[in-house]
Design an enzyme around this catalytic site. Structure first.
Site, PDB file in Angstrom:
ATOM      1  N   ARG A 104     -72.192   5.339 -15.273  1.00 56.27           N
ATOM      2  CA  ARG A 104     -72.219   5.646 -13.849  1.00 56.27           C
ATOM      3  C   ARG A 104     -72.356   7.150 -13.605  1.00 56.27           C
ATOM      4  O   ARG A 104     -73.054   7.591 -12.689  1.00 56.27           O
ATOM      5  CB  ARG A 104     -70.954   5.104 -13.171  1.00 56.27           C
ATOM      6  CG  ARG A 104     -71.082   4.948 -11.647  1.00 56.27           C
ATOM      7  CD  ARG A 104     -70.635   6.164 -10.888  1.00 56.27           C
ATOM      8  NE  ARG A 104     -69.317   6.565 -11.297  1.00 56.27           N
ATOM      9  CZ  ARG A 104     -68.920   7.836 -11.363  1.00 56.27           C
ATOM     10  NH1 ARG A 104     -69.743   8.817 -11.043  1.00 56.27           N
ATOM     11  NH2 ARG A 104     -67.689   8.135 -11.754  1.00 56.27           N
ATOM     12  N   THR A 146     -69.481  24.019 -11.627  1.00 54.86           N
ATOM     13  CA  THR A 146     -68.219  24.383 -12.268  1.00 54.86           C
ATOM     14  C   THR A 146     -68.444  25.430 -13.359  1.00 54.86           C
ATOM     15  O   THR A 146     -69.400  25.350 -14.126  1.00 54.86           O
ATOM     16  CB  THR A 146     -67.565  23.135 -12.877  1.00 54.86           C
ATOM     17  OG1 THR A 146     -67.248  22.220 -11.837  1.00 54.86           O
ATOM     18  CG2 THR A 146     -66.296  23.485 -13.628  1.00 54.86           C
ATOM     19  N   GLU A 147     -67.531  26.384 -13.430  1.00 53.79           N
ATOM     20  CA  GLU A 147     -67.596  27.426 -14.448  1.00 53.79           C
ATOM     21  C   GLU A 147     -66.329  27.407 -15.302  1.00 53.79           C
ATOM     22  O   GLU A 147     -65.333  26.770 -14.930  1.00 53.79           O
ATOM     23  CB  GLU A 147     -67.773  28.796 -13.793  1.00 53.79           C
ATOM     24  CG  GLU A 147     -69.081  28.932 -13.042  1.00 53.79           C
ATOM     25  CD  GLU A 147     -69.362  30.330 -12.532  1.00 53.79           C
ATOM     26  OE1 GLU A 147     -70.456  30.540 -11.983  1.00 53.79           O
ATOM     27  OE2 GLU A 147     -68.481  31.217 -12.682  1.00 53.79           O
ATOM     28  N   HIS A 150     -63.696  28.796 -13.047  1.00 60.70           N
ATOM     29  CA  HIS A 150     -63.713  28.436 -11.624  1.00 60.70           C
ATOM     30  C   HIS A 150     -64.162  26.986 -11.479  1.00 60.70           C
ATOM     31  O   HIS A 150     -65.337  26.668 -11.619  1.00 60.70           O
ATOM     32  CB  HIS A 150     -64.633  29.375 -10.836  1.00 60.70           C
ATOM     33  CG  HIS A 150     -64.146  30.784 -10.799  1.00 60.70           C
ATOM     34  ND1 HIS A 150     -63.160  31.201  -9.941  1.00 60.70           N
ATOM     35  CD2 HIS A 150     -64.475  31.858 -11.558  1.00 60.70           C
ATOM     36  CE1 HIS A 150     -62.907  32.477 -10.151  1.00 60.70           C
ATOM     37  NE2 HIS A 150     -63.687  32.904 -11.127  1.00 60.70           N
ATOM     38  N   ILE A 177     -70.783  20.076 -17.718  1.00 60.93           N
ATOM     39  CA  ILE A 177     -71.979  19.659 -16.991  1.00 60.93           C
ATOM     40  C   ILE A 177     -72.530  18.375 -17.597  1.00 60.93           C
ATOM     41  O   ILE A 177     -73.064  18.369 -18.718  1.00 60.93           O
ATOM     42  CB  ILE A 177     -73.056  20.773 -17.024  1.00 60.93           C
ATOM     43  CG1 ILE A 177     -72.450  22.108 -16.569  1.00 60.93           C
ATOM     44  CG2 ILE A 177     -74.243  20.363 -16.175  1.00 60.93           C
ATOM     45  CD1 ILE A 177     -71.836  22.087 -15.189  1.00 60.93           C
ATOM     46  N   CYS A 266     -73.463  18.054  -1.601  1.00 54.17           N
ATOM     47  CA  CYS A 266     -73.882  17.248  -2.752  1.00 54.17           C
ATOM     48  C   CYS A 266     -72.678  16.574  -3.390  1.00 54.17           C
ATOM     49  O   CYS A 266     -72.731  15.384  -3.757  1.00 54.17           O
ATOM     50  CB  CYS A 266     -74.602  18.126  -3.778  1.00 54.17           C
ATOM     51  SG  CYS A 266     -76.104  18.943  -3.183  1.00 54.17           S
ATOM     52  N   LEU A 267     -71.582  17.317  -3.522  1.00 50.25           N
ATOM     53  CA  LEU A 267     -70.370  16.742  -4.097  1.00 50.25           C
ATOM     54  C   LEU A 267     -69.852  15.590  -3.252  1.00 50.25           C
ATOM     55  O   LEU A 267     -69.359  14.589  -3.785  1.00 50.25           O
ATOM     56  CB  LEU A 267     -69.296  17.817  -4.235  1.00 50.25           C
ATOM     57  CG  LEU A 267     -69.534  18.893  -5.298  1.00 50.25           C
ATOM     58  CD1 LEU A 267     -68.410  19.915  -5.257  1.00 50.25           C
ATOM     59  CD2 LEU A 267     -69.664  18.292  -6.683  1.00 50.25           C
ATOM     60  N   GLU A 391     -65.289  16.148  -9.441  1.00 49.58           N
ATOM     61  CA  GLU A 391     -65.642  16.000  -8.024  1.00 49.58           C
ATOM     62  C   GLU A 391     -64.432  16.176  -7.116  1.00 49.58           C
ATOM     63  O   GLU A 391     -64.314  15.550  -6.063  1.00 49.58           O
ATOM     64  CB  GLU A 391     -66.311  14.640  -7.739  1.00 49.58           C
ATOM     65  CG  GLU A 391     -67.318  14.155  -8.758  1.00 49.58           C
ATOM     66  CD  GLU A 391     -68.569  15.009  -8.824  1.00 49.58           C
ATOM     67  OE1 GLU A 391     -68.639  16.029  -8.123  1.00 49.58           O
ATOM     68  OE2 GLU A 391     -69.458  14.662  -9.599  1.00 49.58           O
ATOM     69  N   PHE A 411     -55.573  26.028   1.851  1.00 43.47           N
ATOM     70  CA  PHE A 411     -56.365  26.540   0.736  1.00 43.47           C
ATOM     71  C   PHE A 411     -56.244  28.054   0.610  1.00 43.47           C
ATOM     72  O   PHE A 411     -56.470  28.612  -0.447  1.00 43.47           O
ATOM     73  CB  PHE A 411     -57.845  26.186   0.926  1.00 43.47           C
ATOM     74  CG  PHE A 411     -58.136  24.722   0.695  1.00 43.47           C
ATOM     75  CD1 PHE A 411     -58.264  24.223  -0.589  1.00 43.47           C
ATOM     76  CD2 PHE A 411     -58.300  23.859   1.752  1.00 43.47           C
ATOM     77  CE1 PHE A 411     -58.541  22.883  -0.804  1.00 43.47           C
ATOM     78  CE2 PHE A 411     -58.575  22.516   1.552  1.00 43.47           C
ATOM     79  CZ  PHE A 411     -58.693  22.027   0.258  1.00 43.47           C
TER      80      PHE A 411
END
Length: 412
Positions: A104, A146-147, A150, A177, A266-267, A391, A411
């Site tokens: 998926r 994603t890093e 971060h 990734i 997109c997320l 996500e 946040f």
């Protein structure tokens, strides 16, 4: 006047105790059954071995087959995409994750992240160049946000794109990734010297100057080493993206996306698929436990005849089908153009959390056999540990809902 005759009810269906299938039309059922049959034929016979080996062999062939089914970019229109409804896409996600979360994830990253970004924010030339091949599964895409330092705070990203004449030069790394080392194109998000474009909520920092870039995998300076030694999503390709003085032309930029609103939208699309997919993993584990409970004998009778086991099965069924109902509701809202990001957070937070609990409870019913790859339960449980985090972590979705409920931003 005579009393109306009683309606003859269908028998109780343990696989669909609430009659949710009544919400589906013939085309919905056909799509669901097609994806279920493909997964049963192509994934289930091999998935335990793939998982044990930590590989997804033949991923390119699988991608082409999924493209042939219309499962890649399924809810997008044009450019070879199926133009399916959100509910139909969700049903496909459920069936794919009932086989394995890694399968998926392959479809979700391809369609809901990489293809969605190009379809929504790309130029017509970019759409024509990439989307038909991606819809067919001939080109695999990945999504670099994603890093290493971060994850939940993408506004702090260090990937940097600077202007050099008419070109852009990108430097930095992305981490965790999906599809990275087999991708033909990477959608990479980088900080530029642009102004403050805002983050659209749901994160920290301002997201100023963040732009999306389409990076062909054969571009000099681009590499995607695969990440090994995972204990979750083992039948999935997970990579690091390394960009070392990667030079791109001006037309590599996604023109419609500025700031964090682009990648976050997109997320949201990908999270919607997770709302459904997590229930697929839960369903597979529940069904395995139910079959085991009626066949495994202890103390002279099937363990499914004991009250404690029946209580577990009843509670699992409640949360499973409540989660599927929630997914249907969100899908209908998406099809009506009325689905908010906060509502997707509601679904992702609830359904993944409940799916993990269903898997853990199923494991207890199977006893020692529950840890064996002969059964799918432990595989689904460990996969869902990744799904719980990617996500958006539990904490991030709690804060999204907390902000929506109180009007106060926690946040920052």
């Amino acid at each position: 006047m005579s009393a109306p005759s009683a309606v003859k009810l269908p028998p109780f269906d343990p696989g669909d105790p609430l009659g949710i299938d009544d919400l589906l039309g013939p085309e919905d059922l056909a799509i669901r059954d097609t994806v279920r049959a493909w997964a049963a034929d192509r994934v289930l016979p091999e998935i335990a071995e793939w998982y044990e080996r930590g590989e997804l062999p033949g991923i390119r062939e699988l991608a082409r087959e999924l493209g042939g089914l219309g499962a890649l970019g399924m809810s997008l229109t044009g450019y070879g995409c199926a133009g399916a409804t959100a509910v139909q896409y969700g049903l496909a996600c459920l069936e794919l994750e009932a086989a394995d979360s890694g399968i998926r994830s392959l479809v979700s990253v391809q369609g809901s992240l990489a293809m969605y970004a190009i379809h929504r924010y790309g130029s017509e030339e970019q759409r024509q160049r990439w989307l038909p091949g991606m819809a067919a599964g001939e080109i695999i895409g990945c999504f670099g946000l994603t890093e290493p330092d971060h994850g939940s705070d993408p506004a702090g990203m260090r990937m940097y794109a600077k202007r050099d004449g008419g070109d852009w030069v990108l430097n930095g790394r992305k981490m965790w990734i999906t599809n990275g080392s087999v991708a033909g194109v990477a959608v990479v998000w980088a900080r530029t010297d642009g102004g403050d474009d805002g983050d659209g909520g749901g994160g920290s920092g301002d997201g100023g100057g963040i732009r999306g870039f389409l990076v062909p995998a054969d571009t000099p300076g681009f590499s995607a080493p695969e990440i090994r030694h995972k204990w979750s999503l083992r039948a999935s390709v997970t990579s690091e993206l390394v960009l070392d003085d990667v030079r791109l032309p001006a037309d590599a930029v996604l023109p419609g996306a500025t700031g964090l609103r682009g990648p976050l939208s997109c997320l949201s699309h990908a999270r919607y698929g997770i709302v459904w997919g997590s229930m697929g993993a839960a369903r597979a584990s529940f069904e395995s436990a139910l079959r085991y409970a009626v066949s495994r004998e202890q103390f002279g009778r099937p363990i499914g005849g004991f009250q404690l086991t029946q209580a577990k099965l009843a509670d699992m069924a409640l949360e499973l089908h409540k989660g599927i109902l929630l997914a249907h509701h969100l899908g209908r809202r998406m099809d009506a153009g009325r689905l908010r990001a906060e509502q997707i957070s509601f679904g992702k937070l609830n359904n993944v959390r409940e799916a993990i609990e269903i898997c853990r409870t199923a494991r207890t019913i199977l006893g020692a056999n529950g840890i064996s790859l002969e059964y799918p339960v432990m595989r689904h449980a460990t996969n869902l540990e990744s799904v719980l985090t990617y996500e958006g972590t539990v904490e991030m979705h709690q804060l999204v809902l907390g902000k929506a409920l109180t009007g106060l931003d926690a946040f920052r």
